[in-house]
Scaffold this motif. Structure first.
Motif, short mmCIF file in Angstrom:
data_model
loop_
_atom_site.label_atom_id
_atom_site.label_comp_id
_atom_site.label_asym_id
_atom_site.label_seq_id
_atom_site.Cartn_x
_atom_site.Cartn_y
_atom_site.Cartn_z
N VAL A 59 9.80 -48.25 -1.97
CA VAL A 59 9.24 -49.57 -1.70
C VAL A 59 8.32 -49.92 -2.87
N ASN A 60 8.62 -51.01 -3.56
CA ASN A 60 7.81 -51.46 -4.71
C ASN A 60 7.82 -50.47 -5.87
N GLY A 61 8.82 -49.59 -5.93
CA GLY A 61 8.97 -48.70 -7.07
C GLY A 61 7.90 -47.63 -7.14
N LEU A 62 7.68 -47.11 -8.34
CA LEU A 62 6.67 -46.08 -8.58
C LEU A 62 5.48 -46.72 -9.28
N GLN A 63 4.32 -46.71 -8.64
CA GLN A 63 3.12 -47.22 -9.29
C GLN A 63 2.39 -46.06 -9.97
N ARG A 64 2.01 -46.25 -11.23
CA ARG A 64 1.38 -45.19 -12.01
C ARG A 64 -0.08 -45.52 -12.30
N PHE A 65 -0.86 -44.48 -12.59
CA PHE A 65 -2.26 -44.70 -12.91
C PHE A 65 -2.42 -45.57 -14.15
N GLY A 66 -1.48 -45.49 -15.06
CA GLY A 66 -1.54 -46.31 -16.25
C GLY A 66 -1.35 -47.78 -15.97
N ASP A 67 -0.87 -48.12 -14.76
CA ASP A 67 -0.69 -49.52 -14.39
C ASP A 67 -1.98 -50.18 -13.96
N ILE A 68 -3.05 -49.39 -13.74
CA ILE A 68 -4.32 -49.95 -13.33
C ILE A 68 -4.88 -50.79 -14.48
N THR A 91 -14.89 -50.85 -16.50
CA THR A 91 -14.27 -49.54 -16.33
C THR A 91 -13.32 -49.26 -17.49
N PRO A 92 -13.43 -48.11 -18.13
CA PRO A 92 -12.57 -47.77 -19.25
C PRO A 92 -11.17 -47.44 -18.77
N PRO A 93 -10.18 -47.39 -19.69
CA PRO A 93 -8.81 -47.06 -19.30
C PRO A 93 -8.74 -45.66 -18.69
N VAL A 94 -7.72 -45.45 -17.87
CA VAL A 94 -7.49 -44.13 -17.28
C VAL A 94 -7.17 -43.14 -18.40
N ALA A 95 -7.64 -41.91 -18.26
CA ALA A 95 -7.41 -40.89 -19.27
C ALA A 95 -5.92 -40.76 -19.59
N GLU A 96 -5.60 -40.54 -20.85
CA GLU A 96 -4.21 -40.56 -21.31
C GLU A 96 -3.33 -39.56 -20.58
N ASN A 97 -3.86 -38.36 -20.31
CA ASN A 97 -3.03 -37.33 -19.67
C ASN A 97 -2.76 -37.62 -18.19
N ILE A 98 -3.37 -38.68 -17.65
CA ILE A 98 -3.17 -39.03 -16.24
C ILE A 98 -2.36 -40.31 -16.10
N GLN A 99 -2.21 -41.08 -17.16
CA GLN A 99 -1.62 -42.42 -17.07
C GLN A 99 -0.22 -42.44 -16.49
N LYS A 100 0.59 -41.41 -16.76
CA LYS A 100 1.97 -41.40 -16.27
C LYS A 100 2.10 -40.79 -14.88
N MET A 101 1.00 -40.28 -14.34
CA MET A 101 1.06 -39.71 -13.00
C MET A 101 1.18 -40.83 -11.97
N ILE A 102 1.62 -40.46 -10.77
CA ILE A 102 1.93 -41.43 -9.73
C ILE A 102 0.66 -41.79 -8.96
N LEU A 103 0.37 -43.09 -8.94
CA LEU A 103 -0.75 -43.62 -8.18
C LEU A 103 -0.35 -43.81 -6.72
N HIS A 104 0.83 -44.36 -6.48
CA HIS A 104 1.28 -44.60 -5.10
C HIS A 104 2.79 -44.76 -5.09
N VAL A 105 3.42 -44.17 -4.08
CA VAL A 105 4.86 -44.33 -3.88
C VAL A 105 5.13 -44.29 -2.38
N GLU A 106 6.09 -45.10 -1.93
CA GLU A 106 6.51 -45.12 -0.53
C GLU A 106 8.02 -44.96 -0.48
N LEU A 107 8.48 -44.09 0.44
CA LEU A 107 9.91 -43.86 0.59
C LEU A 107 10.27 -43.85 2.08
N PRO A 108 11.07 -44.82 2.55
CA PRO A 108 11.55 -44.77 3.93
C PRO A 108 12.42 -43.52 4.12
N MET A 109 12.25 -42.89 5.28
CA MET A 109 13.09 -41.72 5.57
C MET A 109 14.05 -42.07 6.70
#
Length: 320
Positions: free
Chosen positions: A206-215, A221-239
């Motif tokens: 639902v709404n794809g994969l949201q990443r910390f770098g999308d904030i 507030t400064p940008p999210v640290a580079e090593n965290i930017q590609k990590m997943i902020l939020h994801v939803e998957l119907p089961m």
């Protein structure tokens, strides 16, 4: 989020004091934890590229925080803070010092009295810091060492931590119909896990994969640290059976320590504030509340806890 956060920095040379007034866009419990828990202090206390590393901490009157500041060229300077008084969620006082790795005070440098006050202001928290010096040359010396620039940069680190904490809890649901979902945390491999789950259940995010770098970055507030930017902020998957699995990365860099058991919550989304309160109070009785039920700046009425049987819950009412 609030578009502008109050900041005042004053060197009062008449009274040999530095006065800092700083607003944070978070409830007082989160800000208090950030100033009093070593695993969070290590994330923000030092201005980049320096880092803080706690050696020991006993946050009680008469206790000591012993830590080092690590520089980019592998420099290491040890400091200690001796706590005098503590008034939970309201303030604390203490005396700082430079020292050796064992905590022996370096008498060549002056010590500074700290008085830190926390004032809850609806959705924000105002922190007032008073630093008192024995004589004017001590105050001027710490200013010349770059204290103002370093301390204010550390405050920005804390802004980033707070923003990440609340972004983890943002609800992506398009309406406020009641539902129950499962919320899982991973140390950095959420995307790998959810790609696997998607293949198994043959559904789509639902709404794809949201990443910390999308904030979006802001002036506060400064940008999210580079090593965290590609990590997943939020994801939803119907089961199956209309059940939704939600997830996020919760890496150590953000102060999380995940273990099997604390990385999964049952997420309840009632259809009214009254029902949210009833469920929260009933389920949390005899348990351990990690986030009291309260209004959050993103509009939700949210709280989290572990019940008396060891099960983790979130209660999140989102009005229309």
């Amino acid at each position: 989020m609030k578009s502008s956060l109050l900041l005042n920095f004053t060197a009062d040379k008449v009274n040999n004091q530095i006065l800092v007034e700083r607003e944070f866009d978070a409830p007082v419990q989160l800000v208090w934890d950030a100033w009093t828990k070593p695993e969070i202090l290590d994330l923000w206390w030092a201005p980049r590229p320096w880092k803080t590393k706690t050696k020991s901490m006993n946050f009680v009157p008469g206790g000591t925080w012993l830590y080092s500041m690590l520089g980019p060229a592998h420099e290491e300077h040890f400091c200690r803070a001796d706590y005098k008084t503590i008034d939970t969620l309201k303030g604390y006082t203490g005396l700082d010092a430079f020292c050796d790795p064992e905590g022996n005070i370096n008498e060549a440098f002056p010590r500074t009295n700290w008085d830190v006050r926390f004032n809850a202001q609806e959705e924000q928290t105002m922190v007032n810091v008073t630093l008192s010096f024995d004589k004017l040359e001590d105050l001027e010396g710490i200013i010349q060492m770059g204290f103002k620039e370093g301390f204010l940069a550390a405050m920005e680190n804390l802004d980033e931590f707070i923003r990440a904490q609340f972004q983890l809890r943002l609800d992506k649901k398009p309406d406020n119909q009641p539902r129950v979902s499962s919320y899982v945390n991973f140390p950095g491999n959420t995307e790998e896990a959810f790609l696997f789950y998607r293949e198994v259940f043959q559904t789509e995010f639902v709404n794809g994969l949201q990443r910390f770098g999308d904030i979006p970055a802001s002036t506060e507030t400064p940008p999210v640290a580079e090593n965290i930017q590609k990590m997943i902020l939020h994801v939803e998957l119907p089961m199956i059976g209309n059940h939704v699995l939600m997830g996020t990365d919760a890496p150590k860099e953000m102060g999380f320590t995940l273990t099997s058991g604390n990385n999964m919550h049952i997420n309840l989304e009632p259809d009214s504030r009254e029902e949210a309160t009833r469920i929260f109070n009933a389920l949390s009785a005899g348990g351990n509340i990690s986030m009291p039920l309260q209004d959050m700046f993103w509009g939700a009425y949210y709280g989290s806890f572990t019940d008396r049987f060891g099960i983790n819950w979130m209660v999140n009412y989102q009005p229309k």
